[in-house]
Enzyme design. Structure first.
Site, mmCIF file in Angstrom:
data_model
loop_
_atom_site.group_PDB
_atom_site.id
_atom_site.type_symbol
_atom_site.label_atom_id
_atom_site.label_comp_id
_atom_site.label_asym_id
_atom_site.label_seq_id
_atom_site.Cartn_x
_atom_site.Cartn_y
_atom_site.Cartn_z
ATOM 1 N N LYS A 1 0.838 -1.209 0.000
ATOM 2 C CA LYS A 1 0.000 0.000 0.000
ATOM 3 C C LYS A 1 0.870 1.255 0.000
ATOM 4 C CE LYS A 1 -3.291 2.964 0.429
ATOM 5 N NZ LYS A 1 -3.848 3.444 -0.854
ATOM 6 N N GLY B 1 -7.089 8.208 -0.563
ATOM 7 C CA GLY B 1 -6.266 9.297 -0.021
ATOM 8 C C GLY B 1 -5.054 8.821 0.756
ATOM 9 N N CYS C 1 -0.971 9.284 -7.768
ATOM 10 C CA CYS C 1 -2.192 9.155 -6.961
ATOM 11 C C CYS C 1 -3.080 10.374 -7.225
ATOM 12 C CB CYS C 1 -1.861 9.059 -5.471
ATOM 13 S SG CYS C 1 -3.367 9.097 -4.466
ATOM 14 N N THR D 1 -7.774 -4.678 -8.680
ATOM 15 C CA THR D 1 -9.191 -4.578 -8.293
ATOM 16 C C THR D 1 -9.902 -5.926 -8.247
ATOM 17 O OG1 THR D 1 -9.224 -2.336 -9.143
ATOM 18 C CG2 THR D 1 -11.358 -3.409 -8.922
#
Ligand code: SIN
Length: 303
Positions: free
Chosen positions: A45, A72, A129, A265
């Site tokens: 992550k 975020g 991001c 995903t």
């Protein structure tokens, strides 16, 4: 048996299937289902210098064939990763990529320096991001800023530096060339595509952040196109990602020019997907008499 091993940035990985940052945590939950040593590796992550809570909810919305997220960069911070997660990950004998994100060039440099002292394999420079107000994609959407940040971080990094590219640009090939010229060792693409949904009853965006990043099967053809354009523009190894759900998608990504893939995903539907993909690639190589998976990289024959 066909050879699934790949050499990526001078490092040997047991196969080309990795899990994508932000979809697999640090691997612990998945290791309860299967040994994560079966994977080529994992990209952790997105990690920042200080811990982050991320954006307020709602920050996930389902879309047809995809997910919109505005997480975020919630994460426990680089020191926590090094002290609590990395020792466990090293015991699992899987490839370790650390995805780093920051608000300033200095933050990226500090993390690169800190992680270079550890046994991680690759540092993935997340300049794509779309969900943070400072930094993130702001660094990854102009050739000048990609050149600056890649060059600066490279000075502080003794690990292979893989720059993760944003699809939210006019020419991803030009961005890739800037990263290459500034010293990147590899590229990963694509991060999510900026997107938005609106609740028709409240007339408000579904995500509290208004916008988010789209991932999942819906983005696969965009990712394949971009990986192919980048592969034709630079001489760097590529990790391809964006909507890979099964071994056929992974194979397409390799043919487009990737040396390895990241799977993301689909893990929310099927945590076993990467294992099935490794299996499927193995069967394809066997049934087509192909000795090494690396022979597939860039093997598409454009008309
Ligand atoms: C997020 O945490 O908002 C997603 C990370 C990314 O898109 O790089």
């Amino acid at each position: 048996m066909p050879d699934l091993k790949i050499n990526f940035c001078g490092i040997e990985f047991k196969n080309p299937v990795f899990t994508a940052s932000g979809t697999y945590g640090f691997g612990r939950e998945f290791n309860a289902l299967y040994p994560i040593s079966l994977l080529g590796g994992i990209s952790c992550k997105g990690t920042t210098l200080a811990p982050r809570e991320g954006n307020p909810p709602p920050r996930i919305a389902e879309t047809p064939s995809g997910i919109l997220n505005s997480v975020g960069l919630q994460n426990p911070g680089v020191e926590h990763f090094i002290n609590e997660d990395l020792p466990w990950l090293l015991e699992q004998k899987t490839g370790i990529i650390v995805n780093i994100a920051g608000s300033t060039v200095e933050e990226y440099c500090e993390m690169a320096e800190r992680l270079s002292e550890t046994a991680v394999d690759i540092i993935e420079l997340n300049i794509s991001c779309p969900n943070v107000k400072h930094g993130g994609a702001a660094f990854g959407t102009s050739c000048a800023s990609v050149t600056e940040i890649t060059g600066e971080v490279k000075k502080h990094c003794t690990k292979p530096l893989m720059v993760k590219l944003s699809p939210n640009v006019t020419s991803i090939a030009d961005i890739a060339k800037s990263a290459e010229a500034a010293g990147a060792d590899a590229l990963s693409l694509i991060n999510t595509i900026m997107a938005m949904r609106i609740d028709i009853e409240t007339r408000r965006p579904i995500l509290k952040n208004n916008k988010g990043g789209l991932s999942g099967p819906a983005v696969l053809p965009v990712a394949i196109r971009m990986v192919n354009e980048v592969a034709n523009a630079v001489n760097l190894p590529i990790m391809g990602m964006g909507g890979i759900s099964d071994w056929r998608d992974a194979l397409e990504m390799l043919l487009a020019g990737a040396s390895a893939v990241q799977v993301g995903t689909i893990l929310f539907n099927d945590p076993l997907a990467p294992i099935k993909i490794i299996d499927g690639l193995n069967r394809y190589l066997k049934s087509h008499g192909i000795a090494r998976v690396s022979e597939l990289t860039g093997a598409v024959q454009l008309w």
